[in-house]
Design an enzyme around this catalytic site. Structure first.
Site, PDB file in Angstrom:
ATOM      1  CD  GLU B  98      -0.832   4.998  -4.084  1.00 63.70           C
ATOM      2  OE1 GLU B  98      -1.173   3.885  -4.555  1.00 63.70           O
ATOM      3  OE2 GLU B  98      -0.934   5.279  -2.876  1.00 63.70           O
ATOM      4  CG  HIS B 167       4.516   2.584   5.382  1.00 68.06           C
ATOM      5  ND1 HIS B 167       4.494   1.320   4.876  1.00 68.06           N
ATOM      6  CD2 HIS B 167       3.219   2.994   5.394  1.00 68.06           C
ATOM      7  CE1 HIS B 167       3.246   0.968   4.600  1.00 68.06           C
ATOM      8  NE2 HIS B 167       2.453   1.964   4.893  1.00 68.06           N
TER       9      HIS B 167
END
Lengths: 370, 365
Positions: B98, B167
């Site tokens: 990312e 998450h």
């Protein structure tokens, strides 16, 4: 392209210029221009240090002295419209890329005629007309940006049918190779055939930590690039002619093949990491040793030997540069500080209402470089 | 004296750093947008895809990159079929990296392209925190107006369904703190399309929050093109007892709670904010002046949350109109649990909303 380290000997450099025919010939004119640019950076940085000590420049300020051949020699090898991005030791890159000393110094003075209207300072030199995408303050953060610059130009050509084959240059110090962002950028560029050239200006120190203490396999940095399948070379960054001879064909190869490149560019900085560095981590002898190999003195010596420069013409060049930098100091002094209203400008390109509970964003003055 | 060059003020609406900006589309008030109700029923994920595809057909500078967006057809099938239509140069699979690909896309935006970056989850954006927070929202300012950053970061935000602590992040409170970015958070398929189209056209960096739990939601989405202006809330339900202010997935919890309350004779407003930055504070004030009571329902944690900000602005702007202290209902102030029952209790679920409304009204639960 050999991947062996380059000899630092002047005789070999001279030899390679005279006896080895190359399509990238270095003319006397080019050498004189490089000398002028390197001396300009040195003089500019001398004045920067003075102004910093007089508190006319604030914040963090990183001096480029000693590394001049790196920016000048590599930028000479690319086109004017190849995008460039660098870290926070960026004054040299800005000047080599064509930013006026006026705009560069005014920025450090925090003035409205600075390249970022006084909003960026020493670490954030941006020059859109000259394809300089900053000046970035976070170590290693500019490496993915470098990949993105080359990606964008490739995208414009292949998807939009605009522009031409370009390479980008992403400069970083040896300290930045320890960052994850650097490795991610190398991996991405290699996987996606992005012609970004990662130039490690290896001055041997990550701030105050010597290279053997901060990175593994420090004697073989090109293995970093090679492990990603990237063409990687080690180049002497203290001899600008050697540097150009090695780097110019390397650039054209990256451009032609649309592949990334990795350069371990060996150099040295004479000043501390920043203006507030007492430099207890290295000896004065070490600094003096490198000053013996000074890149400006070396090129000057070559030009004197070949008769292309005389004591008089060197004095004249120095005088002209002194004048130029003195004028930049005056320009920076006289440029006004940004108005308070500039605090709220350039935050949003489309400043709608209700973006902030307290601020009202507007557009202010145009950037003086645009 | 040195002759200093004159610097002229910017006169354009859109900052000149954004070159070749396509003219911004007309931004219409709610009553001039296509009808919210209708019979073209598609999923939230399809609405997102429709927005991206329409904008990519319009403008070759727009491209999508992220993990599994191309050959895999999207980890959540949002980009399904887009590789076939647009090809691998515009629908780009990235490594799980990312920091690298977000930074890369930012430079592409600085160079005049219009990237859409898909984070599989906003929970994964933290490893890209430096580029998305330090570069995208500050580039225009730091460069003194030379380089803008027209980019959309989008992905799943909030609890996805037993994904546990790492998450299930709601990042809106963390990220909305940063000036220079805009933030949109659609609660339904209609808004998903209309807000994403606006996000792609907007010349500023937009943080766009979706929800894994809403991707399969179905509702009417007009086939035509429309752009929902940022900073324009929608009154999803009108009442008189309390104004519920919410955004994103919890808007749906509010609507469910409103049904329950209505059965007991309590009619509440549900105001869907649609965007957090800009925040349509005027619409909130307008409703608070009618109901005189407000509950902000927020899926982020309570401390320094969006609810905290909304309530502060309410107190600053219409304190005298309140008949009770403004109230907030956030997720419980703990890491997200895995167990299904605990996760449900943790969220600002409809039962908790009903309880909070009754408490605000002084009605026995």
């Amino acid at each position: 392209m050999t991947q062996a380290p380059t000899s630092q000997s002047e005789s070999k450099a001279a030899q390679s210029m005279t006896s080895q025919p190359t399509s990238f010939e270095i003319t006397t004119q080019m050498k004189l221009e490089w000398l002028r640019q390197m001396q300009l950076i040195r003089e500019f940085e001398n004045r920067t240090m003075q102004a910093y000590q007089q508190a006319k420049i604030g914040g963090f300020c990183h001096i480029y002295t000693g590394q001049e051949a790196c920016a000048v020699g590599t930028i000479a090898a690319v086109n004017d419209d190849d995008p460039v991005v660098t870290a926070y030791r960026d004054h040299g890159h800005a000047l080599a890329r064509g930013m006026t000393p006026d705009a560069c110094m005014a920025e450090m003075f925090g003035k409205i005629h600075g390249c970022a209207k006084g909003k960026g300072g020493s670490m954030h030199m941006f020059d859109k007309p000259n394809w300089l995408f900053g000046g970035h303050g976070i170590v290693g953060a500019q490496t993915p940006l470098g990949a993105g610059l080359a990606f964008a130009e490739k995208y414009k050509l292949e998807v939009m049918g605009e522009g031409k084959k370009k390479v980008s240059l992403a400069y970083l110090g040896d300290g930045a190779i320890d960052q994850g962002a650097f490795h991610e950028a190398l991996n991405y560029s290699a996987v996606h055939d992005i012609p970004c050239i990662f130039i490690i200006e290896n001055n041997g120190y990550s701030m105050g930590t010597a290279i053997h203490r901060h990175t593994a396999n420090a004697d073989n940095l090109i293995s970093r690039g090679q492990s990603y399948g990237i063409n990687s070379v080690e180049i002497d960054g203290l001899d600008i002619c050697d540097l150009y001879n090695e780097f110019k064909p390397f650039v054209e190869q990256c451009r032609e093949n649309s592949r990334p490149g990795f350069v371990d560019l060996k150099t040295y900085r004479y000043q501390g990491h920043s203006m507030s560095d007492p430099q207890k981590y290295r000896t004065k002898d070490e600094v003096e040793e490198y000053k013996e190999k000074d890149s400006i003195a070396r090129l000057l010596g070559q030009l004197m030997d070949s008769g292309d420069m005389t004591e008089d013409s060197w004095k004249a060049m120095q005088k002209e540069i002194k004048e130029q930098v003195r004028a930049a100091m005056k320009f920076a002094e006289e440029s006004p500080a940004p108005e308070s209203s500039e605090l709220f400008t350039d935050v949003y390109a489309n400043p709608e209402k209700n973006l902030s509970p307290t601020a009202v964003y507007t557009h202010g003055l145009n950037n003086p470089l645009l | 004296m040195t002759t200093l060059p004159t610097i002229e003020p910017v006169t354009s609406d859109i900052h000149p750093a954004i070159e070749h900006n396509l003219e911004m589309p007309a931004m219409l008030p709610n009553d001039q947008l296509p009808p919210f109700e209708g019979d073209r029923i598609i999923q939230y994920r399809e609405a997102l895809r429709e927005a991206m595809s329409e904008e990519m057909r319009r403008d070759k500078r727009v491209f999508l990159l992220g993990e599994e967006v191309a050959q895999y057809n999207g980890a959540y099938k949002i980009s399904q079929g887009m590789l076939d239509e647009f090809g691998p140069k515009r629908i780009i699979d990235t490594p799980i990296s990312e920091n690298g690909f977000a930074g890369m896309a930012i430079a592409a935006a600085m160079s005049g392209l219009r990237p859409i970056v898909e984070f599989m989850s906003w929970s994964f954006s933290f490893v890209a925190a430096d580029p998305i927070l330090n570069n995208a929202p500050k580039m225009l300012y730091m460069s003194g107006g030379q380089f803008g950053c027209p980019i959309v970061f989008r992905g799943n935000d909030g609890a996805g369904g037993q994904l546990a602590s790492t998450h299930s992040w709601c990042v809106e409170a963390l990220y909305a703190n940063v000036p220079g970015l805009k933030m949109a958070i659609p609660s339904n398929p209609y808004d998903a399309k209309g807000l994403l189209k606006t996000a792609i056209r907007d010349p500023d960096p937009v943080f766009f929050m979706e929800s894994e739990r809403m991707l399969g939601d179905k509702a009417h989405v007009p086939e035509e093109e429309y752009y929902i202006p940022f900073g324009q809330a929608r009154l999803a339900r009108e009442g008189d007892a309390v104004t519920l202010v919410s955004f994103g997935r919890p808007v749906n919890f509010c609507l469910q709670a409103a049904e329950t309350l209505a059965a007991e004779g309590i009619e509440v407003d549900v105001l869907d904010m649609r965007t957090i930055r800009p925040l349509d504070i005027e619409s909130i004030i307008e409703r608070v002046k009618i109901t005189n009571k407000v509950l902000v329902v927020d899926q982020s944690w309570p401390f320094a949350s969006i609810a905290s900000e909304v309530i502060t602005q309410i107190c600053e702007r219409c304190f005298d109109w309140l008949d009770a202290p403004p109230a907030r209902l956030n997720t419980e102030d703990v890491p997200t649990p895995y167990a299904k029952g605990l996760e449900y209790e943790y969220l600002p679920n409809p039962e908790r909303i009903v309880g909070a409304v009754k408490e605000l009204l002084g009605v026995n639960a």
